[in-house]
Design a protein around this motif. Structure first.
Motif, PDB file in Angstrom:
ATOM      1  N   SER A 212       0.866  -1.190   0.000  1.00  0.00           N
ATOM      2  CA  SER A 212       0.000   0.000   0.000  1.00  0.00           C
ATOM      3  C   SER A 212       0.897   1.232   0.000  1.00  0.00           C
ATOM      4  O   SER A 212       2.108   1.126   0.184  1.00  0.00           O
ATOM      5  CB  SER A 212      -0.915  -0.007   1.213  1.00  0.00           C
ATOM      6  OG  SER A 212      -0.148   0.104   2.380  1.00  0.00           O
TER       7      SER A 212
ATOM      8  N   ALA B 246     -10.767   3.496  -0.624  1.00  0.00           N
ATOM      9  CA  ALA B 246      -9.547   2.760  -0.971  1.00  0.00           C
ATOM     10  C   ALA B 246      -9.733   2.112  -2.345  1.00  0.00           C
ATOM     11  O   ALA B 246     -10.799   1.597  -2.650  1.00  0.00           O
ATOM     12  CB  ALA B 246      -9.304   1.687   0.080  1.00  0.00           C
TER      13      ALA B 246
ATOM     14  N   THR C 136      -7.841  -0.388  -5.564  1.00  0.00           N
ATOM     15  CA  THR C 136      -6.811  -1.412  -5.771  1.00  0.00           C
ATOM     16  C   THR C 136      -6.556  -1.588  -7.255  1.00  0.00           C
ATOM     17  O   THR C 136      -7.467  -1.462  -8.059  1.00  0.00           O
ATOM     18  CB  THR C 136      -7.316  -2.761  -5.221  1.00  0.00           C
ATOM     19  OG1 THR C 136      -7.719  -2.539  -3.892  1.00  0.00           O
ATOM     20  CG2 THR C 136      -6.240  -3.802  -5.246  1.00  0.00           C
TER      21      THR C 136
ATOM     22  N   MET D  84      -2.553  -1.131  -3.173  1.00  0.00           N
ATOM     23  CA  MET D  84      -3.746  -0.664  -2.455  1.00  0.00           C
ATOM     24  C   MET D  84      -3.557   0.822  -2.188  1.00  0.00           C
ATOM     25  O   MET D  84      -2.653   1.208  -1.451  1.00  0.00           O
ATOM     26  CB  MET D  84      -3.877  -1.363  -1.090  1.00  0.00           C
ATOM     27  CG  MET D  84      -3.685  -2.850  -1.117  1.00  0.00           C
ATOM     28  SD  MET D  84      -5.182  -3.714  -1.492  1.00  0.00           S
ATOM     29  CE  MET D  84      -6.163  -3.436  -0.063  1.00  0.00           C
TER      30      MET D  84
ATOM     31  N   THR E  99      -4.731   3.809  -0.259  1.00  0.00           N
ATOM     32  CA  THR E  99      -5.567   3.960   0.936  1.00  0.00           C
ATOM     33  C   THR E  99      -5.914   5.414   1.218  1.00  0.00           C
ATOM     34  O   THR E  99      -5.140   6.301   0.867  1.00  0.00           O
ATOM     35  CB  THR E  99      -4.830   3.419   2.172  1.00  0.00           C
ATOM     36  OG1 THR E  99      -3.567   4.084   2.248  1.00  0.00           O
ATOM     37  CG2 THR E  99      -4.614   1.942   2.085  1.00  0.00           C
TER      38      THR E  99
ATOM     39  N   SER F 156      -6.934  -2.354   4.920  1.00  0.00           N
ATOM     40  CA  SER F 156      -6.122  -2.377   3.695  1.00  0.00           C
ATOM     41  C   SER F 156      -4.693  -2.781   4.024  1.00  0.00           C
ATOM     42  O   SER F 156      -4.061  -3.544   3.292  1.00  0.00           O
ATOM     43  CB  SER F 156      -6.104  -1.001   3.025  1.00  0.00           C
ATOM     44  OG  SER F 156      -7.393  -0.634   2.635  1.00  0.00           O
TER      45      SER F 156
END
Length: 605
Positions: free
Chosen positions: A11, A59, A61, A79, A81, A94
């Motif tokens: 992330s 969030a 992806t 990811m 966030t 996440s």
């Protein structure tokens, strides 16, 4: 099926406006996720509000394929966030779905409050953290100073930090190489029962609820009968896929991978973030740790300006709820504002975003009552009723003060970063808001202050005041630290002797008089004059603590008298006096909607 050693789940952690979404854009561009024609700025921020404010709310992806210098092709799951504290629970889920994180820090601004909050969460999940210093092409950039700050404040080794400029594309290859070499691959077994974490869910008008999952063990295939372990519901998987960032259908999602499923679910409410998904037959027995229900923290009333829009508001809130299960709502009525809804939100930014989306996407004019928090009240027993504990969301439902034994209010721990020159004003602001200072340290030329503050004082207008006294340079982050007892009272506003429920609020006794006087002065300016005197009062119980009077409009009743005796004029004036007294008794004060809106925005000055 991808070999586990070739998967990297990571992330991006950053403060607002440090270039997180721009870096994500560059990574997508370089790995060929989108063609030049399809690429636009902030690809992963798909709401207008996200683009305008430069913040991430939901969030997102994306799965990327990257051929590294060692010749192997890796599957990277990124990811993106949210950075804001209101969405901290989403961030924690996440992060739980990843093995590592890129810590993006602006080369000109250095480490800020939100960066810290999310980095500590990432460290708790035992992540491998790769520092990335962004915007190195800015004239004010000082990468060496920022490296030192990362080491001093966070305690991470920044000697091998990647230097980049996401906007101009410098150092993006180095970031990809660092992801491949420094972030560990996921672990997981294909032979164990299915165990997948529900990372996020959103509503699609064509597919129903789309669920983002991270598979830990086993594999998720189309046609599987799955069970939500916390929600207790069962569903049939009808589509499996991943985002590249366009939707791509797959035959299965294996261990260590992140992807999405759809299962003919109609409401986001059923797909709670943090839930564990397993198969109905031979499924896992234990759910994953860390699940909790989203708890609304700030409450306020939403009313349509035009009462005829109530049904439209009900419909719009219902549609928004499909996409965001973390806010709650119930109907309420107000003598002054008519029918509306009492809504609960995760925080102030969340409230602002929901309100703005209702205004924009559904074309509604709204009045928002003053935000309040949840109070826990202990009631003593009486001859007819037992002692009990109640949670109070709405000041209008305040119980009889004679029964109240104690009131507890939520407190937060705030961390504020500020350049040294604004420190004095910020300390005074926190002091005025009943703050308790717990820490003050210096990092480079900036101060880091920790305060414990009542949430009640923060929701009022704290963030706006902080930004205005620091000219936007201070950054602020907070976490809840539980409930504490306080000397809290309900302050009512009376106009012409009648309480106006929409303007009542719960305040600390020490600031009640100040707030009451301010509100009365404000209303005096906003309410138009009538033919009789109008008293505006702020009261606690039966005691008036502040008062303003709107003088009457005067009609010259003696204008028709010319010449003659003075007694004729006196008779007319006496008649007028009686009429005014009667009018005051029966007259209604009409408070225009603009006055409500302006009075409720009192804290925004």
């Amino acid at each position: 099926m991808t070999d586990l050693s070739l998967i990297r789940n990571f992330s991006i952690i950053a403060h607002i406006d440090h270039g997180k979404s721009t870096l994500a854009d560059r990574l997508i561009q370089i790995t060929g996720g989108l063609s030049e024609r399809e690429l636009k700025e902030q690809v992963l921020d798909n709401m207008d509000i996200e683009r305008e404010r430069g913040i991430t709310i939901k969030a997102q992806t994306v799965r990327l394929d990257y051929t590294a210098k060692d010749g192997k092709t890796y599957e990277l799951n990124l990811m993106d966030t949210p950075g804001h504290v209101d969405f901290a629970y989403e961030v924690s889920r996440s992060l739980a779905a990843c093995e590592g994180a890129l810590l993006v820090v602006d080369a000109a601004q250095g480490v800020e409050a939100q960066t810290l909050a999310n980095v500590y969460q990432s460290i708790e999940h035992d992540h491998e953290i790769v520092p990335v210093i962004n915007k190195i092409d800015l004239p004010a950039a000082d990468p060496d100073k920022v490296k030192l700050e990362i080491e001093e404040v966070i305690g991470l080794d920044a000697s091998e930090a990647v230097l980049t400029s996401a906007k101009s594309g410098i150092g993006i290859e180095d970031v990809l190489e660092a992801i491949v070499t420094k972030i560990p691959p996921p672990s997981g077994s294909r032979d164990k029962p299915l165990k997948a974490m529900l990372v996020d869910s959103w509503y699609d008008p064509y597919l129903g609820v789309v669920i983002l999952v991270r598979v830990l063990d086993g594999a998720l295939k189309k046609g599987d009968q799955i069970r939500f372990m916390q929600g207790g519901t069962q569903h049939l998987v009808d589509r499996v896929g991943c985002m590249r960032p366009k939707i791509e259908q797959l035959s299965e999602i294996g261990p260590g991978e992140i992807g999405f499923i759809t299962a003919q679910i109609k409401e986001v409410e059923q797909a709670r973030v943090g839930d564990t998904i397993t198969t109905v037959k031979n499924g896992a027995t234990e759910a994953l740790p860390g699940y909790r229900e989203p708890q609304p923290v700030v409450f306020c009333g939403l009313f349509p300006v035009d009462a005829a829009d109530f049904e439209k508001l009900r419909e719009s809130i219902g549609k928004l709820r499909l996409n965001d299960a973390s806010f709650s709502y119930e109907m309420e009525t107000s003598a002054a504002l008519g029918f509306g809804f009492r809504c609960g939100f995760l925080g102030l930014l969340h409230l602002e975003i929901i309100q703005e989306r209702l205004t924009r996407e559904y074309d509604l004019d709204l009045i928002t009552t003053a935000p309040s928090v949840v109070y826990r009240i202990q009631l003593g027993h009486t001859k007819t009723e037992d002692a009990q504990e109640i949670l109070l969301h709405n000041p209008a439902d305040y119980p009889d003060p004679s029964r109240i034994e104690s009131i507890e209010e939520p407190w937060i721990k705030a961390t504020i970063y500020t350049p040294d020159e604004y420190l004095g004003s910020i300390l005074k602001l926190c002091q005025d808001r009943r703050g308790i200072q717990t820490d003050l340290t210096y990092v480079g030329g900036r101060a880091q202050v920790s305060y414990e503050l009542p949430l009640n004082e923060v929701v009022f207008d704290f963030y706006d005041r902080l930004k205005s006294i620091s000219r936007g340079y201070a950054s602020f982050d907070y976490e809840q630290i539980g409930l504490r007892e306080g000397d809290l009272v309900k302050m009512s506003i009376l106009v012409n002797g009648d309480p106006v429920d929409a303007l009542s609020m719960i305040v600390h006794r020490s600031v009640a008089e100040d707030r009451g006087r301010h509100m009365c002065e404000r209303l005096k300016e906003l309410i138009p004059r009538h033919l009789f005197k109008i008293p505006i009062q702020a009261a606690i119980g039966g005691k008036v603590i502040a008062r303003e009077t709107i003088s009457a409009l005067r009609k010259d009743v003696t204008a028709k008298c010319y010449g003659g005796d003075i007694t004729r004029k006196k008779k007319l004036l006496e008649k007028q006096k009686k009429g005014k007294a009667k009018m005051r008794e029966y007259g209604n004060v009409s408070i225009p909607q603009e006055a409500f809106i302006a009075a409720l925005r009192m804290g925004e000055e």
